[in-house]
Design an enzyme around this catalytic site. Structure first.
Site, short mmCIF file in Angstrom:
data_model
loop_
_atom_site.label_atom_id
_atom_site.label_comp_id
_atom_site.label_asym_id
_atom_site.label_seq_id
_atom_site.Cartn_x
_atom_site.Cartn_y
_atom_site.Cartn_z
N GLY A 143 4.96 104.92 6.44
CA GLY A 143 4.25 103.93 5.64
C GLY A 143 5.18 103.17 4.72
N GLU A 181 17.15 107.13 10.42
CA GLU A 181 16.55 106.34 11.47
C GLU A 181 17.60 105.68 12.34
OE1 GLU A 181 13.00 102.99 11.96
OE2 GLU A 181 13.90 103.33 10.00
#
Length: 379
Positions: A127, A244
């Site tokens: 989010g 990531e």
């Protein structure tokens, strides 16, 4: 002490055996623009991997991983791609949240959240982005406050991958009233299955809906579900972004190579390979792929430079695929909108230059943090 080749042989043999049995039908399923394919079966596959100790291989053994070295992790991702194994469903939990908690979480958070990630029993989504805070993450407006020992969240997130399949979401929210930019943000762990959370799919160019909007309307989570210190979540959020862009991206280069080789074969079959311009473009693509592999394996590429490089290369490959296929690239496989692999590549690779930080943001990071140029003036 095991060698990298022993590790590589172990995962290669296991994948060959398992993907030759009941899971054989899953080979090549899923992936960008095809996230909907056989999701339940791919989840079962990944839980099967967990039962045999092949999830979270880079995590320390004390947290359920194999303690694999960087070289072993590279070998794992390469062999997984070479085996044409199905796209993973637990990437965000395994490669983003898990390493973040290992580095910055409390002992209680590690005990609560890491085992279900290893076992693929709880799936996660991210989010971060909002309608007015995409790559400019510091502009988030989702807010949260403490009430009776729980965080109460209100706001909206967008481009939330696989939110419709997720059990939990790690959310960057503003928890200090009146704060601006990086200050006053917190990194919260929020359950998705509650009345205050609504997920709305976003239909993409590929016709599928990996991305979603997520609305928080007095959604709640325990006060203890804040990673790091409340109001200082920017550091945690940036740590997650670093993971990531980590070692798992090396595996995707094997996929890139398979796409490239498949495109060469298409050009050979339809005669496009005889065109000098096409041959030159394929040579440039091959050279770029080799350079990517060499530099990334050496580990000497700054993450933002790496993101710019592979995203641009992959987008260009999608455009080259349309050029090579010619008029056939403009017609859907079947009604109403069934795309082939090359059309999906072309359409979805447009997103490569946006997600995980757009090209514009990556260039700012390189200019300011690597080259030491003056920071961008902000109002």
């Amino acid at each position: 002490m095991r060698s990298v080749e022993e590790f590589r042989t172990g995962i290669r043999n296991w994948l060959r055996e398992q993907l030759g049995g009941p899971f054989a039908r899953l080979k090549g399923r899923g992936g960008p623009g095809r996230e909907h394919e056989a999701f339940a079966a791919r989840l079962a596959w990944e839980r099967h991997m967990a039962a045999h100790g092949w999830t979270c291989v880079g995590w320390p053994e004390e947290y359920g991983g194999r303690g694999a070295s960087v070289e072993e992790q590279i070998a794992f991702h390469e062999e997984y791609a070479l085996a044409d194994a199905p796209a993973r469903v637990n990437h965000i939990g395994e490669h983003l949240l898990g390493p973040t908690l290992i580095a910055h979480g409390t002992d209680a958070q590690k005990a609560r959240f890491l085992p279900p990630i290893v076992a693929v029993e709880e799936l996660w989504c991210q989010g971060y982005s909002e309608p007015d805070a995409g790559s400019d993450l510091a502009n988030v407006r989702t807010r949260a406050h403490l009430s009776d020992g729980r965080w109460v969240l209100n706001g909206q997130k967008v481009w939330t991958s696989l939110a419709h399949e997720s059990h939990w979401c790690f959310v960057v929210a503003r928890t200090r009233p009146g704060s601006r930019r990086h200050a006053g943000l917190s990194y919260l762990l929020v359950p998705m299955d509650q009345p205050g959370v609504r997920v709305r799919p976003i239909v993409q160019l590929t016709g599928t809906s990996e991305f979603n909007e997520v609305f928080f309307d007095d959604a709640r989570t325990d006060a203890a579900h804040v990673v790091g210190e409340a109001g200082h979540g920017w550091r945690i959020a940036m740590a997650t972004l670093g993971f990531e862009r980590g070692v798992s991206t090396l595996g995707q280069q094997v996929g890139f190579r398979r796409e490239f080789e498949g495109l060469v074969e298409v050009a050979r079959r339809n005669g496009a390979l005889a065109e000098p311009g096409v041959r030159d473009a394929l040579v440039r693509a091959w050279t770029g792929l080799e350079a990517m592999r060499t530099h990334f394996r050496r580990g000497d590429v700054e993450p933002s430079v790496a993101k710019l490089y592979w995203a641009g290369w992959h987008r260009d490959l999608g455009e080259l695929a349309m050029r090579i296929r010619g008029a056939a690239s403009l017609t859907a496989e079947s009604a109403p909108y069934e795309l082939d692999d090359w059309q999906r590549l072309f359409l979805f690779s447009r997103a490569d230059t946006i997600y995980a930080g757009s090209d514009e943001i990556q260039r700012n990071i390189v200019a300011e943090r690597v080259l030491g140029l003056p920071k961008e003036v902000r109002a």
